[in-house]
Design an enzyme around this catalytic site. Structure first.
Site, short mmCIF file in Angstrom:
data_model
loop_
_atom_site.label_atom_id
_atom_site.label_comp_id
_atom_site.label_asym_id
_atom_site.label_seq_id
_atom_site.Cartn_x
_atom_site.Cartn_y
_atom_site.Cartn_z
N ASN A 18 6.42 -6.26 11.92
CA ASN A 18 5.72 -6.36 10.72
C ASN A 18 4.04 -6.21 11.46
O ASN A 18 3.33 -5.98 10.67
CB ASN A 18 5.92 -7.88 10.31
CG ASN A 18 5.23 -8.16 9.15
OD1 ASN A 18 4.62 -7.07 8.31
ND2 ASN A 18 4.52 -9.44 9.11
N SER A 72 3.52 1.33 6.14
CA SER A 72 2.50 1.46 4.69
C SER A 72 2.69 2.72 3.88
O SER A 72 3.24 3.54 4.77
CB SER A 72 1.35 1.60 6.06
OG SER A 72 -0.17 2.04 5.28
N TYR A 87 -4.78 4.85 13.14
CA TYR A 87 -3.25 4.07 12.58
C TYR A 87 -2.72 4.49 11.56
O TYR A 87 -1.38 4.59 11.68
CB TYR A 87 -4.44 3.13 11.12
CG TYR A 87 -3.39 2.10 10.28
CD1 TYR A 87 -2.72 0.98 10.97
CD2 TYR A 87 -3.23 1.79 8.71
CE1 TYR A 87 -2.41 0.58 10.24
CE2 TYR A 87 -2.52 2.35 8.45
CZ TYR A 87 -1.71 0.65 8.67
OH TYR A 87 -0.93 -0.22 8.33
N LYS A 91 1.47 4.75 11.59
CA LYS A 91 2.19 4.22 10.81
C LYS A 91 3.59 6.28 10.73
O LYS A 91 4.67 6.13 10.03
CB LYS A 91 1.42 3.67 9.78
CG LYS A 91 1.06 3.37 9.23
CD LYS A 91 1.98 1.78 10.06
CE LYS A 91 1.57 0.32 10.60
NZ LYS A 91 2.65 -0.80 11.12
N VAL A 122 -2.52 -4.56 0.79
CA VAL A 122 -2.06 -6.19 0.95
C VAL A 122 -2.53 -6.48 1.54
O VAL A 122 -3.87 -6.68 1.70
CB VAL A 122 -0.83 -6.61 2.16
CG1 VAL A 122 0.22 -7.34 1.48
CG2 VAL A 122 0.61 -5.07 1.50
N THR A 124 -4.77 -9.07 2.93
CA THR A 124 -4.59 -9.85 3.57
C THR A 124 -6.05 -9.50 4.86
O THR A 124 -7.37 -9.20 4.08
CB THR A 124 -3.63 -9.05 4.73
OG1 THR A 124 -4.49 -7.69 5.02
CG2 THR A 124 -2.40 -9.38 4.19
#
Length: 178
Positions: A18, A72, A87, A91, A122, A124
Site C-alpha cells: 500500500n 491507481s 507517479y 503505477k 482517495v 488522504t
C-alpha cells in the site's frame, strides 16, 4: 521487517502493498533525486515486499496466500497534471508487475493469488504532499471533488480476501479525471 514478522507471527500469508508517494516534479524540470525516491517506493519497495512475502509463503507451504497491490487509476490512464507524470509511470509499472507476478505464480503452479486494486482519488493527505499547490487550493479541490474514503479501499480489500480462489475481481473506481 520480514525477519520481525517471521519471529513474531511465523510468516506472511497476505501481503498488501500500500505504500506510494509522489513529488511535484514534472518530467521537463523535475529533480532526479525526487524521481528516484518515487521509483524506490512505488516500484522497487513493492517488488521487494512481494518477493519476501512469496518466499515466506513458499517456505511454510502456504498455497492459498494473497498479494494485493494498491495501484491507481493512474496505472491505466495518464492524467493531465504534470506534477503526477512520473507517479503515473510507476503505477503503470505496478499494473505490469502485478500481471507478471500472476504469470510467475501460475508457472510455479501455486494457488497464491495476485490482485491489483486501482482506485481513483482517495481522501488522504496524498495530494497535499504530492502537489505543488498551496494547502488552500488542495482543501478547495477536496471540497469540490468527489473522492473515495479509506474505508472504501479497506472494504474492497476485505471483499477480495473473502472471494473464492477461482474468482478474479476487476474493479476500477470512478475517477475525477475520466
Amino acid at each position: 521487517m520480514f525477519v520481525a514478522i517471521k519471529e513474531q507471527h511465523k510468516g506472511v500469508d497476505v501481503c498488501i502493498n500500500n505504500a506510494g508517494l509522489s513529488h511535484p516534479e514534472p518530467l521537463l524540470s523535475g529533480k532526479t533525486s525526487a524521481w528516484k525516491n518515487i521509483m524506490d517506493v512505488n516500484v522497487l519497495a513493492l517488488s521487494i515486499c512481494t518477493r519476501e512475502a512469496y518466499q515466506s509463503m513458499k517456505e511454510r507451504n502456504v498455497d492459498d496466500g494473497h498479494i494485493i497491490n494498491i495501484n491507481s487509476l493512474c496505472g491505466h490512464k495518464v492524467i493531465p497534471f504534470a506534477d503526477f507524470h512520473l507517479y503515473t509511470a510507476t503505477k503503470y509499472a505496478v499494473t505490469a508487475l502485478t500481471e507478471g507476478l500472476r504469470q510467475e505464480l501460475r508457472a510455479e503452479k501455486t494457488h497464491i493469488r495476485a490482485t491489483s486494486i486501482s482506485p481513483g482519488l482517495v481522501a488522504t493527505e496524498f495530494i497535499s504532499r504530492a502537489s505543488s499547490k498551496n494547502p488552500d487550493e488542495v482543501a478547495a479541490f477536496y471540497a469540490t471533488t468527489k473522492s473515495l474514503k479509506t474505508k472504501d479501499i479497506a472494504s474492497t480489500v476485505t471483499y477480495i480476501l473473502s472471494t473464492s480462489p477461482h474468482v478474479q475481481v476487476c474493479a476500477y473506481f470512478q475517477s475525477v479525471w475520466t
